[in-house]
Motif scaffolding. Structure first.
Motif, PDB file in Angstrom:
ATOM      1  N   GLU A 217       8.322 -42.668  43.125  1.00 37.46           N
ATOM      2  CA  GLU A 217       7.348 -43.740  42.956  1.00 37.46           C
ATOM      3  C   GLU A 217       7.185 -44.128  41.484  1.00 37.46           C
ATOM      4  OE1 GLU A 217       6.216 -45.600  45.339  1.00 37.46           O
ATOM      5  OE2 GLU A 217       7.413 -44.327  46.676  1.00 37.46           O
ATOM      6  N   GLN A 218       7.295 -43.144  40.594  1.00 39.25           N
ATOM      7  CA  GLN A 218       7.252 -43.459  39.161  1.00 39.25           C
ATOM      8  C   GLN A 218       8.437 -44.337  38.763  1.00 39.25           C
ATOM      9  OE1 GLN A 218       7.045 -39.232  37.881  1.00 39.25           O
ATOM     10  NE2 GLN A 218       5.389 -39.896  36.537  1.00 39.25           N
ATOM     11  N   THR A 219       9.603 -44.002  39.290  1.00 38.17           N
ATOM     12  CA  THR A 219      10.808 -44.781  38.993  1.00 38.17           C
ATOM     13  C   THR A 219      10.648 -46.212  39.473  1.00 38.17           C
ATOM     14  OG1 THR A 219      12.260 -42.842  39.116  1.00 38.17           O
ATOM     15  CG2 THR A 219      13.293 -44.983  39.422  1.00 38.17           C
ATOM     16  N   ARG A 220      10.227 -46.379  40.714  1.00 38.98           N
ATOM     17  CA  ARG A 220      10.078 -47.725  41.278  1.00 38.98           C
ATOM     18  C   ARG A 220       9.052 -48.548  40.503  1.00 38.98           C
ATOM     19  NH1 ARG A 220      10.008 -45.634  47.567  1.00 38.98           N
ATOM     20  NH2 ARG A 220      12.281 -45.625  47.876  1.00 38.98           N
ATOM     21  N   SER A 221       7.941 -47.937  40.161  1.00 38.72           N
ATOM     22  CA  SER A 221       6.898 -48.647  39.425  1.00 38.72           C
ATOM     23  C   SER A 221       7.398 -49.069  38.052  1.00 38.72           C
ATOM     24  CB  SER A 221       5.657 -47.763  39.283  1.00 38.72           C
ATOM     25  OG  SER A 221       4.670 -48.400  38.511  1.00 38.72           O
ATOM     26  N   MET A 222       8.085 -48.155  37.355  1.00 39.81           N
ATOM     27  CA  MET A 222       8.583 -48.457  36.011  1.00 39.81           C
ATOM     28  C   MET A 222       9.539 -49.635  36.022  1.00 39.81           C
ATOM     29  SD  MET A 222      10.836 -46.117  33.389  1.00 39.81           S
ATOM     30  CE  MET A 222       9.490 -45.023  32.938  1.00 39.81           C
ATOM     31  N   PHE A 223      10.535 -49.581  36.917  1.00 46.23           N
ATOM     32  CA  PHE A 223      11.556 -50.625  36.892  1.00 46.23           C
ATOM     33  C   PHE A 223      11.071 -51.935  37.508  1.00 46.23           C
ATOM     34  CE2 PHE A 223      14.233 -46.846  36.249  1.00 46.23           C
ATOM     35  CZ  PHE A 223      14.873 -47.247  35.091  1.00 46.23           C
ATOM     36  N   LEU A 237      23.561 -55.984  32.452  1.00 47.49           N
ATOM     37  CA  LEU A 237      23.459 -54.641  33.039  1.00 47.49           C
ATOM     38  C   LEU A 237      24.737 -54.272  33.785  1.00 47.49           C
ATOM     39  CD1 LEU A 237      19.781 -54.849  34.322  1.00 47.49           C
ATOM     40  CD2 LEU A 237      20.618 -53.624  32.305  1.00 47.49           C
ATOM     41  N   ASN A 238      25.138 -53.038  33.638  1.00 51.13           N
ATOM     42  CA  ASN A 238      26.376 -52.535  34.222  1.00 51.13           C
ATOM     43  C   ASN A 238      26.101 -51.946  35.610  1.00 51.13           C
ATOM     44  OD1 ASN A 238      29.199 -51.998  33.943  1.00 51.13           O
ATOM     45  ND2 ASN A 238      28.720 -49.825  33.676  1.00 51.13           N
ATOM     46  N   HIS A 239      25.439 -52.747  36.455  1.00 52.47           N
ATOM     47  CA  HIS A 239      25.038 -52.278  37.777  1.00 52.47           C
ATOM     48  C   HIS A 239      25.162 -53.404  38.789  1.00 52.47           C
ATOM     49  CE1 HIS A 239      23.371 -48.468  36.389  1.00 52.47           C
ATOM     50  NE2 HIS A 239      22.726 -49.118  35.437  1.00 52.47           N
ATOM     51  N   SER A 240      25.322 -53.025  40.044  1.00 51.27           N
ATOM     52  CA  SER A 240      25.250 -54.001  41.118  1.00 51.27           C
ATOM     53  C   SER A 240      23.806 -54.459  41.288  1.00 51.27           C
ATOM     54  CB  SER A 240      25.744 -53.380  42.431  1.00 51.27           C
ATOM     55  OG  SER A 240      24.880 -52.320  42.816  1.00 51.27           O
ATOM     56  N   ALA A 241      23.642 -55.685  41.775  1.00 52.10           N
ATOM     57  CA  ALA A 241      22.291 -56.210  42.004  1.00 52.10           C
ATOM     58  C   ALA A 241      21.533 -55.356  43.008  1.00 52.10           C
ATOM     59  CB  ALA A 241      22.378 -57.662  42.484  1.00 52.10           C
ATOM     60  N   LEU A 242      22.232 -54.826  44.005  1.00 54.99           N
ATOM     61  CA  LEU A 242      21.561 -54.013  45.021  1.00 54.99           C
ATOM     62  C   LEU A 242      21.049 -52.690  44.445  1.00 54.99           C
ATOM     63  CD1 LEU A 242      23.586 -54.473  48.346  1.00 54.99           C
ATOM     64  CD2 LEU A 242      21.231 -55.149  47.870  1.00 54.99           C
ATOM     65  N   TYR A 243      21.765 -52.122  43.488  1.00 54.52           N
ATOM     66  CA  TYR A 243      21.256 -50.890  42.879  1.00 54.52           C
ATOM     67  C   TYR A 243      19.998 -51.177  42.070  1.00 54.52           C
ATOM     68  CZ  TYR A 243      20.817 -46.660  40.102  1.00 54.52           C
ATOM     69  OH  TYR A 243      20.319 -45.527  39.501  1.00 54.52           O
ATOM     70  N   LEU A 244      19.960 -52.307  41.411  1.00 54.19           N
ATOM     71  CA  LEU A 244      18.754 -52.678  40.670  1.00 54.19           C
ATOM     72  C   LEU A 244      17.600 -52.941  41.639  1.00 54.19           C
ATOM     73  CD1 LEU A 244      20.355 -55.031  37.990  1.00 54.19           C
ATOM     74  CD2 LEU A 244      19.724 -52.617  37.738  1.00 54.19           C
ATOM     75  N   ASP A 245      17.895 -53.549  42.788  1.00 55.59           N
ATOM     76  CA  ASP A 245      16.882 -53.697  43.841  1.00 55.59           C
ATOM     77  C   ASP A 245      16.359 -52.325  44.265  1.00 55.59           C
ATOM     78  OD1 ASP A 245      17.222 -56.435  43.835  1.00 55.59           O
ATOM     79  OD2 ASP A 245      18.411 -56.492  45.679  1.00 55.59           O
ATOM     80  N   LYS A 250      12.888 -52.460  46.231  1.00 58.45           N
ATOM     81  CA  LYS A 250      13.061 -53.572  47.156  1.00 58.45           C
ATOM     82  C   LYS A 250      13.893 -53.178  48.368  1.00 58.45           C
ATOM     83  CE  LYS A 250      12.727 -57.382  43.806  1.00 58.45           C
ATOM     84  NZ  LYS A 250      13.460 -58.515  43.169  1.00 58.45           N
ATOM     85  N   VAL A 251      14.798 -52.236  48.180  1.00 64.98           N
ATOM     86  CA  VAL A 251      15.620 -51.702  49.269  1.00 64.98           C
ATOM     87  C   VAL A 251      15.688 -50.188  49.110  1.00 64.98           C
ATOM     88  CG1 VAL A 251      17.055 -53.778  49.474  1.00 64.98           C
ATOM     89  CG2 VAL A 251      17.771 -51.924  47.960  1.00 64.98           C
ATOM     90  N   THR A 315      26.566 -46.311  46.919  1.00 63.13           N
ATOM     91  CA  THR A 315      26.041 -46.843  48.169  1.00 63.13           C
ATOM     92  C   THR A 315      25.800 -48.335  48.041  1.00 63.13           C
ATOM     93  OG1 THR A 315      24.829 -44.738  48.324  1.00 63.13           O
ATOM     94  CG2 THR A 315      24.355 -46.412  49.990  1.00 63.13           C
ATOM     95  N   ALA A 316      25.220 -48.733  46.908  1.00 60.03           N
ATOM     96  CA  ALA A 316      24.940 -50.149  46.663  1.00 60.03           C
ATOM     97  C   ALA A 316      26.232 -50.953  46.555  1.00 60.03           C
ATOM     98  CB  ALA A 316      24.103 -50.303  45.399  1.00 60.03           C
ATOM     99  N   VAL A 317      27.249 -50.399  45.891  1.00 61.87           N
ATOM    100  CA  VAL A 317      28.529 -51.093  45.753  1.00 61.87           C
ATOM    101  C   VAL A 317      29.179 -51.292  47.121  1.00 61.87           C
ATOM    102  CG1 VAL A 317      30.897 -50.865  44.895  1.00 61.87           C
ATOM    103  CG2 VAL A 317      28.968 -50.355  43.388  1.00 61.87           C
TER     104      VAL A 317
END
Length: 334
Positions: A217-223, A237-245, A250-251, A315-317
């Motif tokens: 929950e701390q991670t989700r709130s921060m990002f 950012l060197n990440h997929s959009a779904l990983y950032l979600d 969000k997911v 998983t996101a990729v």
């Protein structure tokens, strides 16, 4: 946002081959630790807690190449320890490039100016410099004053010499959303690095300091707060959009621990580099002998607060590649 085009093509072709062959478990990236020794003693890392005899060892180049080719992933992360302390690191990097691998060399950059001349810019090679915040925060994270300034100067030198430079920033429970915003703005806009990677701090079991790691929950709130107002679309950012979600809640995804295996002086680590349930000699043995369904949040208590890139980005990729909508989003919007 996302991977460089040539790496996207390389990864997409590889994933298509796995799908055609109906391979269920395969690596996207192989993380290789050719040594555990380091020139820093970061509070959130436990590599230098290894016995002195292990810290003196260096993995031969041939052994690194054989392990990478055995696994077959298109991308390799050379980590450690501090890889630039390995006397054959340049030779190792070139050998992997000759095998058509995309190589990322992870470093704290303190030694980078001394060794930069041993490397050549290559479209399939990138430096990955650890920047865990701006000056005061970064130096606190690595437990040594002055390292931030050294790393920034090294990045500037590498960029001036024509190299691709990525950064990796780990955030802990004493960081705020504004800390995330400040460091990413600096790296993106002022330093102009090519790609930035994020890592929510996970309780690496050998780390000297176990009190600074983030819960889910701390991670989700921060990002969620850091990414608000469209900021994440402006960052490279060197990440997929779904990983950032996923990071901002969000997911939700299950962990894919087999997708970024770790190979070190001890062998293939079960199940991932953050947890150690033993080591095996071959990649196939890692696949066959690991009870993969036993890991992940809700399955193993050690995984409950983990949202780490090594388990959830794959998983996101895979979710992105299996969805036309998400594939288009990855290309157009991020």
């Amino acid at each position: 946002m996302g991977l460089p085009l040539n790496l996207t093509v390389k990864m997409g072709t590889y994933l298509l081959k796995q799908k055609i062959r109906r391979v269920k478990k395969f690596p996207l990236i192989v993380e290789v630790e050719p040594l555990f020794a380091c020139n820093l003693a970061c509070a959130g890392c436990g590599k230098i807690q290894e016995p002195a005899s292990m810290l003196k060892q260096r993995m031969p180049v041939e052994k690194v190449v054989n392990a990478v080719m055995e696994a077959g992933a298109p991308m390799v992360s050379l980590a450690g320890g501090e890889p630039l302390m390995h006397p054959q690191i340049a030779e190792m990097t070139q050998a992997l490039l000759d095998k058509k691998k995309f190589v990322v060399l992870c470093t704290n950059a303190v030694l980078l100016p001394k060794h930069l001349h041993k490397f050549k810019p290559n479209r399939n090679f990138a430096w990955m410099v650890h920047i865990d915040g701006l000056r005061e925060r970064h130096d606190e994270s690595v437990s040594k004053v002055g390292v931030f300034d050294q790393a920034i100067e090294a990045i500037k030198q590498a960029k001036a010499a024509g190299f691709t430079v990525f950064t990796n920033s780990t955030f802990f429970n004493n960081d705020s959303p504004q800390d995330v915003i400040d460091v990413l703005n600096y790296l993106n806009d002022d330093l102009k690095v090519d790609r930035m990677q994020l890592s929510p701090g996970y309780a690496y079991e050998k780390a000297p300091d176990q009190d600074r790691f983030l819960g889910v929950e701390q991670t989700r709130s921060m990002f969620k707060k850091a990414f608000a107002e469209g900021r994440r679309k402006g960052w490279r950012l060197n990440h997929s959009a779904l990983y950032l979600d996923f990071l901002e809640g969000k997911v939700d995804f299950e962990c894919t621990p087999w997708a970024i295996p770790s190979y070190s002086l001890k062998g293939w680590q079960k199940p991932c580099y953050l947890m150690s349930d033993g080591y095996v000699d071959t990649y196939q043995e890692l696949l066959d002998s690991t009870e993969w369904d036993n890991y992940g949040r809700g399955k193993d208590p050690r995984c409950d607060n983990c949202m780490a890139h090594c388990g959830y980005e794959p998983t996101a990729v895979l979710a992105t590649m299996s969805s036309l909508k998400e594939s288009l989003r990855a290309v157009t919007a991020g």
